[in-house]
Design a protein around this motif. Structure first.
Motif, PDB file in Angstrom:
ATOM      1  N   ALA A   1      18.163   8.450   7.982  1.00 51.36           N
ATOM      2  CA  ALA A   1      17.365   9.500   8.627  1.00 51.36           C
ATOM      3  C   ALA A   1      15.890   9.109   8.668  1.00 51.36           C
ATOM      4  CB  ALA A   1      17.557  10.824   7.888  1.00 51.36           C
ATOM      5  N   PHE A   2      15.416   8.491   7.599  1.00 50.60           N
ATOM      6  CA  PHE A   2      14.032   8.019   7.523  1.00 50.60           C
ATOM      7  C   PHE A   2      13.748   7.040   8.660  1.00 50.60           C
ATOM      8  CE2 PHE A   2      11.275   4.538   6.205  1.00 50.60           C
ATOM      9  CZ  PHE A   2      10.163   5.151   5.661  1.00 50.60           C
ATOM     10  N   LEU A   3      14.621   6.043   8.821  1.00 50.41           N
ATOM     11  CA  LEU A   3      14.396   5.027   9.844  1.00 50.41           C
ATOM     12  C   LEU A   3      14.497   5.614  11.251  1.00 50.41           C
ATOM     13  CD1 LEU A   3      16.368   2.039   8.260  1.00 50.41           C
ATOM     14  CD2 LEU A   3      13.880   2.310   8.416  1.00 50.41           C
TER      15      LEU A   3
ATOM     16  N   THR B   1      13.666   8.627  12.200  1.00 48.32           N
ATOM     17  CA  THR B   1      12.421   9.339  12.472  1.00 48.32           C
ATOM     18  C   THR B   1      11.261   8.371  12.652  1.00 48.32           C
ATOM     19  OG1 THR B   1      13.197  11.219  11.160  1.00 48.32           O
ATOM     20  CG2 THR B   1      10.836  11.106  11.606  1.00 48.32           C
ATOM     21  N   VAL B   2      11.209   7.325  11.845  1.00 42.97           N
ATOM     22  CA  VAL B   2      10.127   6.338  11.940  1.00 42.97           C
ATOM     23  C   VAL B   2      10.127   5.660  13.301  1.00 42.97           C
ATOM     24  CG1 VAL B   2       9.436   4.033  11.131  1.00 42.97           C
ATOM     25  CG2 VAL B   2       9.767   5.892   9.493  1.00 42.97           C
ATOM     26  N   PHE B   3      11.278   5.159  13.732  1.00 39.01           N
ATOM     27  CA  PHE B   3      11.313   4.432  15.004  1.00 39.01           C
ATOM     28  C   PHE B   3      11.108   5.359  16.201  1.00 39.01           C
ATOM     29  CE2 PHE B   3      13.031   1.089  12.343  1.00 39.01           C
ATOM     30  CZ  PHE B   3      12.437  -0.041  12.895  1.00 39.01           C
ATOM     31  N   SER B   4      11.539   6.590  16.081  1.00 41.09           N
ATOM     32  CA  SER B   4      11.264   7.555  17.155  1.00 41.09           C
ATOM     33  C   SER B   4       9.767   7.880  17.200  1.00 41.09           C
ATOM     34  CB  SER B   4      12.063   8.842  16.935  1.00 41.09           C
ATOM     35  OG  SER B   4      13.447   8.594  17.006  1.00 41.09           O
ATOM     36  N   GLY B   5       9.189   8.060  16.015  1.00 40.42           N
ATOM     37  CA  GLY B   5       7.780   8.430  15.944  1.00 40.42           C
ATOM     38  C   GLY B   5       6.821   7.337  16.353  1.00 40.42           C
TER      39      GLY B   5
ATOM     40  N   ALA C   1       6.994   3.642   1.032  1.00 43.78           N
ATOM     41  CA  ALA C   1       7.138   5.034   1.438  1.00 43.78           C
ATOM     42  C   ALA C   1       8.605   5.434   1.403  1.00 43.78           C
ATOM     43  CB  ALA C   1       6.586   5.260   2.846  1.00 43.78           C
ATOM     44  N   ASN C   2       8.852   6.739   1.242  1.00 45.15           N
ATOM     45  CA  ASN C   2      10.204   7.279   1.418  1.00 45.15           C
ATOM     46  C   ASN C   2      10.189   8.559   2.247  1.00 45.15           C
ATOM     47  OD1 ASN C   2       9.230   9.191  -0.353  1.00 45.15           O
ATOM     48  ND2 ASN C   2      10.643   8.692  -2.023  1.00 45.15           N
ATOM     49  N   LYS C   3       9.029   8.886   2.801  1.00 48.82           N
ATOM     50  CA  LYS C   3       8.891  10.020   3.725  1.00 48.82           C
ATOM     51  C   LYS C   3       8.462   9.466   5.075  1.00 48.82           C
ATOM     52  CE  LYS C   3       9.559  13.483   0.761  1.00 48.82           C
ATOM     53  NZ  LYS C   3       9.868  12.657  -0.430  1.00 48.82           N
ATOM     54  N   ALA C   4       9.246   9.771   6.109  1.00 51.12           N
ATOM     55  CA  ALA C   4       9.007   9.161   7.410  1.00 51.12           C
ATOM     56  C   ALA C   4       7.617   9.471   7.950  1.00 51.12           C
ATOM     57  CB  ALA C   4      10.084   9.629   8.399  1.00 51.12           C
ATOM     58  N   GLU C   5       7.192  10.730   7.805  1.00 55.83           N
ATOM     59  CA  GLU C   5       5.886  11.090   8.369  1.00 55.83           C
ATOM     60  C   GLU C   5       4.754  10.345   7.676  1.00 55.83           C
ATOM     61  OE1 GLU C   5       7.137  14.336   5.405  1.00 55.83           O
ATOM     62  OE2 GLU C   5       8.050  13.088   6.961  1.00 55.83           O
ATOM     63  N   GLU C   6       4.929  10.052   6.391  1.00 50.85           N
ATOM     64  CA  GLU C   6       3.906   9.306   5.664  1.00 50.85           C
ATOM     65  C   GLU C   6       3.885   7.845   6.093  1.00 50.85           C
ATOM     66  OE1 GLU C   6       4.892  10.136   1.596  1.00 50.85           O
ATOM     67  OE2 GLU C   6       4.354  12.261   1.771  1.00 50.85           O
ATOM     68  N   PHE C   7       5.069   7.268   6.318  1.00 54.57           N
ATOM     69  CA  PHE C   7       5.118   5.890   6.805  1.00 54.57           C
ATOM     70  C   PHE C   7       4.505   5.807   8.204  1.00 54.57           C
ATOM     71  CE2 PHE C   7       6.878   2.303   9.042  1.00 54.57           C
ATOM     72  CZ  PHE C   7       6.857   1.286   8.102  1.00 54.57           C
ATOM     73  N   ILE C   8       4.821   6.757   9.066  1.00 55.13           N
ATOM     74  CA  ILE C   8       4.281   6.764  10.424  1.00 55.13           C
ATOM     75  C   ILE C   8       2.757   6.812  10.376  1.00 55.13           C
ATOM     76  CG2 ILE C   8       4.089   8.145  12.534  1.00 55.13           C
ATOM     77  CD1 ILE C   8       7.067   8.914  12.086  1.00 55.13           C
TER      78      ILE C   8
ATOM     79  N   VAL D   1       0.874  -1.169   0.000  1.00 55.81           N
ATOM     80  CA  VAL D   1       0.000   0.000   0.000  1.00 55.81           C
ATOM     81  C   VAL D   1       0.909   1.215   0.000  1.00 55.81           C
ATOM     82  CG1 VAL D   1      -1.892  -1.194   1.169  1.00 55.81           C
ATOM     83  CG2 VAL D   1      -0.195   0.036   2.530  1.00 55.81           C
ATOM     84  N   VAL D   2       0.502   2.258  -0.677  1.00 51.59           N
ATOM     85  CA  VAL D   2       1.360   3.426  -0.869  1.00 51.59           C
ATOM     86  C   VAL D   2       1.011   4.508   0.149  1.00 51.59           C
ATOM     87  CG1 VAL D   2       2.101   5.226  -2.468  1.00 51.59           C
ATOM     88  CG2 VAL D   2       1.588   2.927  -3.329  1.00 51.59           C
ATOM     89  N   ALA D   3       2.003   4.897   0.931  1.00 52.18           N
ATOM     90  CA  ALA D   3       1.865   6.041   1.827  1.00 52.18           C
ATOM     91  C   ALA D   3       2.335   7.283   1.080  1.00 52.18           C
ATOM     92  CB  ALA D   3       2.689   5.829   3.090  1.00 52.18           C
ATOM     93  N   ASN D   4       1.481   8.263   0.949  1.00 54.90           N
ATOM     94  CA  ASN D   4       1.854   9.470   0.200  1.00 54.90           C
ATOM     95  C   ASN D   4       1.311  10.721   0.869  1.00 54.90           C
ATOM     96  OD1 ASN D   4      -0.911   9.732  -0.656  1.00 54.90           O
ATOM     97  ND2 ASN D   4      -0.491   8.103  -2.145  1.00 54.90           N
ATOM     98  N   GLN D   5       1.518  11.846   0.214  1.00 53.61           N
ATOM     99  CA  GLN D   5       1.179  13.138   0.808  1.00 53.61           C
ATOM    100  C   GLN D   5      -0.306  13.370   0.960  1.00 53.61           C
ATOM    101  OE1 GLN D   5       2.610  12.658  -2.096  1.00 53.61           O
ATOM    102  NE2 GLN D   5       1.729  13.957  -3.702  1.00 53.61           N
ATOM    103  N   THR D   6      -1.150  12.545   0.329  1.00 53.11           N
ATOM    104  CA  THR D   6      -2.602  12.712   0.470  1.00 53.11           C
ATOM    105  C   THR D   6      -3.107  12.152   1.799  1.00 53.11           C
ATOM    106  OG1 THR D   6      -3.185  10.576  -0.539  1.00 53.11           O
ATOM    107  CG2 THR D   6      -2.826  12.448  -2.031  1.00 53.11           C
ATOM    108  N   TYR D   7      -2.312  11.300   2.417  1.00 48.05           N
ATOM    109  CA  TYR D   7      -2.707  10.624   3.652  1.00 48.05           C
ATOM    110  C   TYR D   7      -4.048   9.899   3.486  1.00 48.05           C
ATOM    111  CZ  TYR D   7       1.192  13.029   5.785  1.00 48.05           C
ATOM    112  OH  TYR D   7       2.471  13.467   6.075  1.00 48.05           O
ATOM    113  N   HIS D   8      -4.203   9.283   2.342  1.00 43.11           N
ATOM    114  CA  HIS D   8      -5.360   8.438   2.054  1.00 43.11           C
ATOM    115  C   HIS D   8      -4.894   7.226   1.250  1.00 43.11           C
ATOM    116  CE1 HIS D   8      -7.707  12.110   2.970  1.00 43.11           C
ATOM    117  NE2 HIS D   8      -8.648  11.238   3.322  1.00 43.11           N
ATOM    118  N   PHE D   9      -5.429   6.074   1.576  1.00 41.94           N
ATOM    119  CA  PHE D   9      -5.181   4.895   0.776  1.00 41.94           C
ATOM    120  C   PHE D   9      -6.228   4.796  -0.322  1.00 41.94           C
ATOM    121  CE2 PHE D   9      -3.491   3.254   4.958  1.00 41.94           C
ATOM    122  CZ  PHE D   9      -2.161   3.297   4.572  1.00 41.94           C
TER     123      PHE D   9
END
Length: 319
Positions: free
Chosen positions: A117-119, A121-125, A67-74, A35-43
């Motif tokens: 950096a992505f990882l 942020t992800v694990f912290s978040g 995903a390649n953006k941490a906030e989107e993966f979170i 599933v794609v995590a993107n800037q729309t924050y909708h699947f």
């Protein structure tokens, strides 16, 4: 040994997963197509349907996230947690050009500092939120020499599991897996490692486990699509029988036709399965071509019946 069903886009969706589990129980985990995590924050609707709990009852399912953006993966991992999932998988293995060009899948491996950096942020978040994160990775983007640095990065984070396909992106699914490099990264990993790649038969599996007895889980993809009873056989059970495959095929076809996919899309999905299952049969290649060229349900089913009637099932999938 634990056995995982690899995610295969357009093939291993929830309809196929459910029929497979009914006919061939024993697979420990089913990984969803990403599933794609993107800037729309909708699947997409299709993605939501595939991970919906009501469509995956009785299965251990792991949603795979691209995903390649941490906030989107979170965000995406949080959505999966709301649905009741306790494990998600980060896709760092897909070699498709359309994915790689967006710096996703195995394309992300070419940017190790950004991945690090992505990882972080992800694990912290996601700390303390009760969701396990595994990664499915290749050895690198261009060269196997990238694997060492990638392992240093992975070792910094509390991964639940590391699933390694020992090819680089530019290999796609060609060439042989780089087993010498796999042996090196296996020794370097601080995390449990699952092997993925070219396990198409009992012989392949036995040869692999002889060389790597410490491995406790393997992921099967193309070989398991070709032979849906492969896990059973690897667990010491019976091999696939022709009539069994015939019944399984009919159940998959009926399951697709019971949805709103329609005739054309159902035939497309079934023909995609035959790209793998067809290699199990020996005989007249024209039988397989008739399946591929069928234009409606009647033509398709007639071609399939002819195949099961005429052709012997004594071949094997070899990639």
């Amino acid at each position: 040994m634990k056995f995982y069903f690899a995610p295969m886009e357009g093939v291993t969706g929830y309809i196929y997963r459910n029929v497979h589990h009914t006919f061939f129980p024993g697979t420990d985990k089913y990984f969803t197509p990403f599933v794609v995590a993107n800037q729309t924050y909708h699947f997409k609707t299709k993605e939501r349907k595939d991970v919906a709990p009501e469509n995956n009852q009785g299965l251990y399912v792991v949603p795979q996230i691209m995903a390649n953006k941490a906030e989107e993966f979170i965000w995406a991992a949080g959505e999966m947690k709301k649905l009741g999932y306790e494990e998600v998988n980060l896709n760092l293995g897909c070699p498709a050009a359309t994915v790689v060009s967006k710096k996703k899948g195995s394309g992300f491996l070419a940017y190790p500092d950004e991945l690090d950096a992505f990882l972080e942020t992800v694990f912290s978040g996601l700390e303390g939120q009760g969701i396990r994160i595994s990664i499915k990775t290749r050895l690198g983007k261009e060269r196997v020499e990238e694997a060492g640095h990638l392992m240093e990065i992975y070792n910094r984070y509390p991964l639940h599991e590391l699933i390694i396909h020992p090819r680089v992106q530019k290999d796609f699914y060609k060439n042989k897996p780089h087993m010498e490099v796999f042996a090196e990264v296996l020794q370097a990993s601080r995390h449990p490692v699952c092997y993925n790649g070219n396990l198409f038969s009992k012989e392949d599996y036995e040869q692999f486990t002889d060389h790597f007895p410490e491995i406790q889980s393997v992921m099967l993809g193309r070989g398991l699509i070709a032979d849906p009873a492969l896990v059973r056989e690897l667990q010491g059970g019976a091999g696939l029988e022709r009539e069994e495959l015939h019944r399984f095929h009919s159940a998959v076809f009926r399951a697709y036709r019971s949805t709103d996919l329609g005739e054309v899309n159902t035939l497309f999905k079934m023909k995609e399965l035959w790209a793998y299952m067809g290699q199990l049969f020996t005989g007249d290649e024209r039988m397989i071509r008739k399946i591929r060229k069928s234009g409606n349900d009647s033509e398709y089913l007639r071609a399939v019946e002819n195949l099961f009637t005429v052709c012997e099932m004594n071949g094997g999938y070899r990639g």
